[in-house]
Scaffold this motif. Structure first.
Motif, mmCIF file in Angstrom:
data_model
loop_
_atom_site.group_PDB
_atom_site.id
_atom_site.type_symbol
_atom_site.label_atom_id
_atom_site.label_comp_id
_atom_site.label_asym_id
_atom_site.label_seq_id
_atom_site.Cartn_x
_atom_site.Cartn_y
_atom_site.Cartn_z
ATOM 1 N N VAL A 1 23.960 40.697 34.090
ATOM 2 C CA VAL A 1 23.952 41.816 33.150
ATOM 3 C C VAL A 1 23.659 41.315 31.745
ATOM 4 O O VAL A 1 22.898 41.930 30.988
ATOM 5 C CB VAL A 1 25.283 42.586 33.198
ATOM 6 C CG1 VAL A 1 25.340 43.640 32.087
ATOM 7 C CG2 VAL A 1 25.460 43.258 34.560
ATOM 8 N N PHE B 1 32.830 42.242 32.702
ATOM 9 C CA PHE B 1 32.635 43.050 33.911
ATOM 10 C C PHE B 1 33.992 43.355 34.535
ATOM 11 O O PHE B 1 34.770 42.446 34.835
ATOM 12 C CB PHE B 1 31.764 42.306 34.926
ATOM 13 C CG PHE B 1 31.467 43.104 36.167
ATOM 14 C CD1 PHE B 1 30.332 43.886 36.243
ATOM 15 C CD2 PHE B 1 32.333 43.075 37.255
ATOM 16 C CE1 PHE B 1 30.066 44.633 37.382
ATOM 17 C CE2 PHE B 1 32.076 43.821 38.390
ATOM 18 C CZ PHE B 1 30.932 44.605 38.457
ATOM 19 N N HIS C 1 29.621 39.737 27.597
ATOM 20 C CA HIS C 1 29.656 40.809 28.591
ATOM 21 C C HIS C 1 30.931 40.676 29.414
ATOM 22 O O HIS C 1 31.236 39.593 29.921
ATOM 23 C CB HIS C 1 28.444 40.743 29.525
ATOM 24 C CG HIS C 1 28.562 41.669 30.695
ATOM 25 N ND1 HIS C 1 28.431 41.250 32.003
ATOM 26 C CD2 HIS C 1 28.829 43.002 30.761
ATOM 27 C CE1 HIS C 1 28.605 42.274 32.814
ATOM 28 N NE2 HIS C 1 28.850 43.348 32.089
ATOM 29 N N VAL D 1 31.133 53.620 31.630
ATOM 30 C CA VAL D 1 29.684 53.713 31.795
ATOM 31 C C VAL D 1 29.261 55.169 31.977
ATOM 32 O O VAL D 1 28.225 55.602 31.468
ATOM 33 C CB VAL D 1 29.218 52.861 32.990
ATOM 34 C CG1 VAL D 1 27.770 53.180 33.366
ATOM 35 C CG2 VAL D 1 29.355 51.371 32.671
ATOM 36 N N VAL E 1 23.059 49.888 36.001
ATOM 37 C CA VAL E 1 23.213 48.563 35.402
ATOM 38 C C VAL E 1 23.102 47.442 36.426
ATOM 39 O O VAL E 1 22.379 46.456 36.201
ATOM 40 C CB VAL E 1 24.548 48.470 34.617
ATOM 41 C CG1 VAL E 1 25.736 48.896 35.454
ATOM 42 C CG2 VAL E 1 24.762 47.060 34.087
ATOM 43 N N ALA F 1 28.354 50.251 26.142
ATOM 44 C CA ALA F 1 28.105 50.263 27.586
ATOM 45 C C ALA F 1 26.738 49.641 27.849
ATOM 46 O O ALA F 1 25.904 49.536 26.949
ATOM 47 C CB ALA F 1 28.160 51.697 28.106
ATOM 48 N N PRO F 2 26.455 49.207 29.070
ATOM 49 C CA PRO F 2 25.137 48.624 29.378
ATOM 50 C C PRO F 2 24.015 49.606 29.095
ATOM 51 O O PRO F 2 24.166 50.821 29.282
ATOM 52 C CB PRO F 2 25.230 48.311 30.880
ATOM 53 C CG PRO F 2 26.689 48.248 31.176
ATOM 54 C CD PRO F 2 27.345 49.208 30.252
ATOM 55 N N THR G 1 31.000 46.525 31.233
ATOM 56 C CA THR G 1 30.630 47.216 32.464
ATOM 57 C C THR G 1 31.913 47.595 33.181
ATOM 58 O O THR G 1 32.591 46.751 33.770
ATOM 59 C CB THR G 1 29.744 46.338 33.364
ATOM 60 O OG1 THR G 1 28.546 45.991 32.669
ATOM 61 C CG2 THR G 1 29.368 47.078 34.640
#
Length: 397
Positions: free
Chosen positions: A199, A219, A217, A338, A376, A369-370, A333
């Motif tokens: 990502v 997750f 990032h 999201v 994503v 957010a992505p 993420t």
């Protein structure tokens, strides 16, 4: 012809041209030279090779301007002849298959649940089973466009140099040569990486410009992990073990972790922890975060409250990473944030309350957010293959 793998200067120049077109295209050759600092002759050589390889295309009609017409170039994303990459994200409950073009646009995707361990004859997810399901997906969506190969992303400790899953506890995989197993089954080039790093790579290539300076990032899913990148490079660390934040302490959390401590991020905020709590409270009939998000969207205040509690825990953990790395942008993420901005705002507020350097009041969009939204992981998986291509266009030759 594109540069040979041994021609490092030509490869670097080709990569510079390709990334310049990614960022600014459609763009004329003369503008490419001005933007990237290469000589017009070098740009001409590299664009010729990239056109022949099918990575670039000339667009019909001249670019805007006076004088001699300038033919604009762009990445070859055309429906006829434009190459695509296959993506595979391997999650704990399911696998997601995708086809992605050179700009990171997801053209097709499908989620395929893994066989239930309790089903007759089922053995759980294995590379052969996943490859067969992916092959069926690729056959269904085959449009004749060149397929560059397969990018694979999954959680846990992944060593991309040789495509090995060193450790993925939830899947029960240890020292599995996943790239080699999938390549043998599918007869495709295969690249494998951790999904948090994937990502981050996707954000650097296709997302916000700030991500190219520095990015963290985080997750949050069945597996909890993180990635850090600076100046366009995502850090792997010795043995590619960077990013394990499962036991990062969450300020204020009292949740007991199997490791014996309290307040670990994985035990506090993972999908497994949240799903189990939602089931215990009678909000959902099975421990599913997707069902919990659906219940909140349908107006169940208990579901909304539980998701906001997780968002605050994620924000508190994010504040720790913000203070350690101080990135230009932090990407989270996490399913609910999201899909719905309200939960992202909850993360931002919690992070600002804890961080000493992070989400300043004048910079509310530092935690985001992505860029690809719900797609994503589909785009990020394919980026595992596309990322090396943009660093060296001869990579897949």
């Amino acid at each position: 012809m594109p540069p040979t793998a041994g021609d490092s200067r030509a490869a670097a120049n080709a990569a510079t041209v390709l990334r310049t077109v990614l960022e600014h295209g459609p763009v004329a050759r003369s503008a490419i030279a001005r933007l990237c600092g290469l000589s017009p002759a070098a740009v001409s050589r590299q664009t010729t090779g990239l056109l022949r390889s099918g990575l670039l295309r000339e667009l019909p009609g001249p670019a805007a301007g006076v004088g001699r017409p300038r033919i604009p170039l762009d990445l070859h994303t055309g429906a006829i002849g434009g190459p695509v990459a296959a993506g595979l994200h391997i999650g704990v409950p399911s696998a997601t298959f995708s086809l992605v073009d050179l700009r990171g646009t997801v053209l097709a995707r499908r989620t395929s649940p893994h066989p239930s361990p309790g089903a007759p004859g089922a053995t759980g997810p294995g590379p052969a089973d996943i490859a067969d399901r992916l092959a069926a997906f690729l056959g269904e969506f085959d449009t004749g466009r060149p397929l560059l190969g397969l990018g694979v992303a999954l959680g846990g400790w992944v060593r991309p140099a040789d495509g090995t899953v060193v450790r993925h506890e939830a899947l029960g995989w240890h020292d599995r040569p996943l790239a080699a197993q999938l390549a043998e089954r599918l007869r495709l080039p295969v690249s494998v990486d951790n999904h948090a790093r994937a990502v981050a790579h996707s954000e650097i290539l296709f997302g916000r410009p700030e991500a190219r300076r520095s990015i963290v990032h985080l997750f949050i899913g069945s597996v909890v992990d993180a990635a850090f990148g600076i100046e366009g490079t995502v850090h792997q660390g010795p043995g590619a073990a960077a990013g394990d934040v499962a036991h990062l302490p969450v300020p204020g959390s009292r949740t007991v972790c199997p490791c014996g401590r309290t307040g670990c991020l994985q035990a506090t905020a993972s999908d497994a922890a949240l799903g189990a709590e939602a089931l215990r409270l009678g909000i959902v009939p099975e421990p599913s975060v997707n069902l919990l998000v659906d219940a909140a969207a349908a107006g169940d205040p208990r579901a909304d409250r539980l998701l906001r509690e997780r968002a605050r825990a994620v924000g508190s953990a994010a504040a720790v990473l913000l203070d350690v790395f101080n990135p230009a942008v932090m990407v989270i993420t996490e399913l609910s944030s999201v899909l719905h901005d309200g939960y992202l705002d909850e993360i931002r507020t919690a992070a600002a309350a804890v961080s000493r350097t992070g989400s300043a009041p004048g910079d509310p969009d530092r935690i985001v957010a992505p860029h690809a939204g719900p797609a994503v992981l589909s785009g990020a998986a394919a980026t595992v293959l596309l990322g090396p291509l943009f660093r060296d266009p001869s990579h897949l030759n």
